[in-house]
Design a protein around this motif. Structure first.
Motif, mmCIF file in Angstrom:
data_model
loop_
_atom_site.group_PDB
_atom_site.id
_atom_site.type_symbol
_atom_site.label_atom_id
_atom_site.label_comp_id
_atom_site.label_asym_id
_atom_site.label_seq_id
_atom_site.Cartn_x
_atom_site.Cartn_y
_atom_site.Cartn_z
ATOM 1 N N ALA A 167 0.886 -1.242 -0.094
ATOM 2 C CA ALA A 167 -0.129 -0.039 -0.069
ATOM 3 C C ALA A 167 0.680 1.377 0.042
ATOM 4 O O ALA A 167 0.383 2.399 -0.496
ATOM 5 N N TRP A 168 2.100 1.438 0.523
ATOM 6 C CA TRP A 168 2.738 2.301 0.649
ATOM 7 C C TRP A 168 3.287 2.817 -0.936
ATOM 8 O O TRP A 168 3.375 3.949 -1.126
ATOM 9 N N ALA A 221 1.215 9.312 -2.930
ATOM 10 C CA ALA A 221 1.219 10.324 -1.929
ATOM 11 C C ALA A 221 1.924 9.582 -0.703
ATOM 12 O O ALA A 221 2.745 10.190 0.047
ATOM 13 N N PHE A 222 1.696 8.112 -0.471
ATOM 14 C CA PHE A 222 2.330 7.423 0.638
ATOM 15 C C PHE A 222 3.733 7.086 0.069
ATOM 16 O O PHE A 222 4.675 7.031 1.049
ATOM 17 N N SER A 239 4.310 5.506 9.719
ATOM 18 C CA SER A 239 3.787 4.220 10.093
ATOM 19 C C SER A 239 3.267 4.284 11.254
ATOM 20 O O SER A 239 2.232 3.348 11.705
ATOM 21 N N ASN A 240 3.794 5.195 12.147
ATOM 22 C CA ASN A 240 3.210 5.156 13.400
ATOM 23 C C ASN A 240 1.848 6.159 14.039
ATOM 24 O O ASN A 240 1.510 6.228 14.912
ATOM 25 N N PHE A 241 1.268 6.626 12.671
ATOM 26 C CA PHE A 241 0.069 7.567 12.728
ATOM 27 C C PHE A 241 -0.863 7.128 11.919
ATOM 28 O O PHE A 241 -0.724 6.622 10.852
ATOM 29 N N ALA A 242 -2.047 7.197 12.707
ATOM 30 C CA ALA A 242 -3.210 6.446 11.959
ATOM 31 C C ALA A 242 -3.521 7.301 10.585
ATOM 32 O O ALA A 242 -3.717 6.579 9.673
ATOM 33 N N LEU A 243 -3.401 8.518 10.516
ATOM 34 C CA LEU A 243 -3.645 9.030 9.430
ATOM 35 C C LEU A 243 -2.586 9.171 8.156
ATOM 36 O O LEU A 243 -2.845 9.688 7.145
ATOM 37 N N THR A 244 -1.404 8.729 8.603
ATOM 38 C CA THR A 244 -0.411 8.499 7.646
ATOM 39 C C THR A 244 0.099 7.180 7.307
ATOM 40 O O THR A 244 0.882 6.989 6.798
#
Length: 587
Positions: free
Chosen positions: A106-107, A112-113, A159-164
């Motif tokens: 998915a990254w 964007a990711f 990777s540690n934040f829900a929105l990112t």
């Protein structure tokens, strides 16, 4: 769907998300409140402020160097932007960087990711390089600066934040936020327990499906219970084996499932196996120091094993910190003309010379020692959860942030994993001994100084130890680095065999032959080479476990075969079934 129904669904969804946000705010408030309380009122338990100040002063002292670092970051950032604007993100400076935090497709599927991933990796690389290049910092301050900067850099990963995190966002849409609800429940429960769970703790029970090798407790005092295991062969070697596991962990790392149990395997090789199960310290252990672990612990266990078996001597194993103390015990026995009690010694990832002790050295400056004293001054012992956090910080991506993502954001169920269950079964540490261990051994390296350490009033000298030694180190060990373990060969004077095992502090030791995992390196040279690099250059790589090499070394040193010894049938009577009461005490 009617317009009214659609409106009601939207309102319901809005209310659901509002509820989730409220729960999250409450959970985080509780988290930070408890963090302050858990540090004994110290808002800076790792001493970050002084380190950041030293780093800032070092950077300001050389503005040209700082400008050079900023220019390098800017140039690579331009290359990154250019690669994405041209539609060729694979040509950026960090496109090929491997990092398992971003292993999900998915990254890369979403530009964007992918840009977010590469931007983070680029920034992290330059930040770490800039800190490493700071001038004017002492060796200790530089190591501490690198460690703390890495903690900050790792914590800021997208990777540690829900929105990112695209996986978290996808799970949130698919479950309509149920993953976040489950994650909050996990977080609240962990806050209530005062520690982060890594495993389904209800899946295991000591004595039921871990630590199940049959045996009896045949002796106990305030420091330990002595377990003798039931034989599985009709005859056994005359010389018994007594294992000293680290008291900062539970002994059953060597007796997990039957397939992974070193203890069970050693019994099957025809050894009479005894294991020390250390007491979990409490207020009654406030007076415990090195002398206590040697006299009331190791020496008492050796004497009791000799009494139980009638053998003239024992073979011994010391794992990690217990290996360090066992080395000191051997020096004490040599100084008091009792060396014959120990026929051989095996060290599992143990250190005696701490000049190359790795990242743990950053926790032994005056500031950290004062913090540890503050955490334990009212109890006489250090809560084991503090030490567990310290070890987890050494591999924060694997042992902290991985679980933040999976347990708190993805809302995944905890997995049943025996090794992680053991890892979460923390033990306390006597404050006086822990302070002395860090100050005198880690910081001041007194154990390798002849007369630098005394036991029961007797100055000891490691160079007087002539006991045959088998020394095992882990190639990827981050707690007792292989280079540090190798230093034992420079201080002992008896015959030695050094073996370098694949993997690290745990998997490098607990590696049954039946699993066919990893590898090890051995050398049949008459003497151990002077450096680890020279050993590796001349050693032979052997696939699989090193355990067969160890038993091939130990068997000729274990005497003739005698009838198998049944626990409790000798001079020491059975007190209770293995694994005993002491190991079941949880904090």
């Amino acid at each position: 769907m009617s317009e009214t129904a659609s409106s009601d669904a939207a309102i319901e969804q809005f209310q659901r998300w509002t509820h989730l946000m409220g729960r999250a705010q409450q959970a985080m408030l509780e988290f930070w409140t408890r963090q302050d309380g858990g540090s004994g009122g110290n808002p800076d338990p790792l001493g970050m402020f002084n380190t950041w100040t030293a780093m800032a002063n070092a950077a300001a002292a050389n503005p040209a160097k700082l400008f050079e670092a900023q220019t390098a970051l800017w140039q690579d950032s331009v290359k990154l932007w250019s690669a994405f604007l041209s539609g060729k993100p694979e040509e950026s400076p960090v496109a090929a960087a491997k990092d398992k935090r971003f292993a999900s497709p998915a990254w890369r599927e979403n530009p964007a990711f992918e840009f977010m991933r590469q931007s983070y990796l680029l920034s992290a690389q330059h930040v770490m390089e800039s800190v490493g290049a700071l001038e004017g910092l002492g060796e200790h301050d530089r190591a501490k600066a690198m460690f703390l900067t890495k903690q900050f850099v790792d914590a800021m990963s997208p990777s540690n934040f829900a929105l990112t995190n695209p996986d978290v966002l996808s799970a949130t849409v698919e479950t309509q936020g149920e993953n976040l609800m489950k994650g909050l429940e996990n977080l609240l429960q962990d806050l209530e327990n005062g520690r982060m769970r890594m495993v389904d703790e209800d899946a295991f029970e000591v004595g039921r499906n871990v630590a199940v090798t049959p045996g009896k407790v045949v002796f106990e005092n305030r420091m330990f219970q002595l377990i003798q295991y039931a034989p599985t062969t009709e005859t056994v070697f005359e010389t018994p084996l007594v294992i000293f596991p680290p008291w900062i962990n539970k002994f059953y790392i060597l007796d997990l499932t039957a397939e992974k149990s070193f203890i069970r395997w050693a019994v099957e090789q025809g050894l009479t196996v005894f294991v020390v199960s250390w007491a979990n310290p409490n207020e009654n252990h406030a007076d415990v120091v090195l002398d206590t672990y040697v006299t009331e612990g190791i020496l008492t266990a050796i004497d009791k094993v000799i009494e139980a078996t009638g053998a003239p001597s024992v073979n011994t194993i010391g794992y990690c910190v217990a290996g360090t103390t066992l080395a000191a015990t051997l020096a004490y026995l040599a100084a008091t003309k009792q060396a014959a009690k120990v026929n051989s010694v095996t060290f599992f990832t143990a250190q005696v010379d701490f000049s190359n002790a790795g990242e743990l050295n950053i926790f032994v400056d005056d500031e950290q020692l004062a913090n540890i004293e503050a955490l334990s001054k009212d109890k006489g012992y250090l809560d084991g959860r503090h030490m567990a956090t310290t070890f987890n910080l050494l591999r924060s991506n694997d042992l902290i942030w991985n679980y933040v993502v999976n347990n708190y954001m993805m809302g995944k169920d905890y997995l049943p994993f025996d090794l992680l269950y053991w890892n979460s079964d923390a033990t306390n540490v006597p404050c006086k001994w822990h302070q002395s261990y860090l100050r005198d051994l880690y910081r001041d390296n007194k154990l390798v100084q002849p007369g630098g350490v005394s036991i029961a009033g007797v100055p000891i000298d490691l160079t007087k130890v002539k006991t045959p030694a088998y020394i095992q180190a882990g190639k990827e060990d981050h707690i007792a680095p292989a280079k540090s373990v190798f230093e034992i060969t420079h201080h002992f004077k008896g015959p030695m065999r050094f073996v370098l095992a694949g993997s690290g502090h745990i998997a490098g030791v607990v590696n049954p032959p039946s699993q066919g995992k990893y590898q090890h390196w051995v050398s049949d040279a008459a003497t151990v080479p002077p450096t680890l690099d020279e050993f590796v250059a001349s050693a032979k790589e052997v696939k699989g476990s090193w355990w067969p090499d160890w038993i091939a070394w130990l068997a000729p040193r274990s005497g003739d075969k005698v009838p198998a010894r049944v626990p409790g049938k000798g001079k020491l009577k059975a007190i209770e079934d293995a694994p005993g009461r002491y190991v079941k005490v949880r904090i």
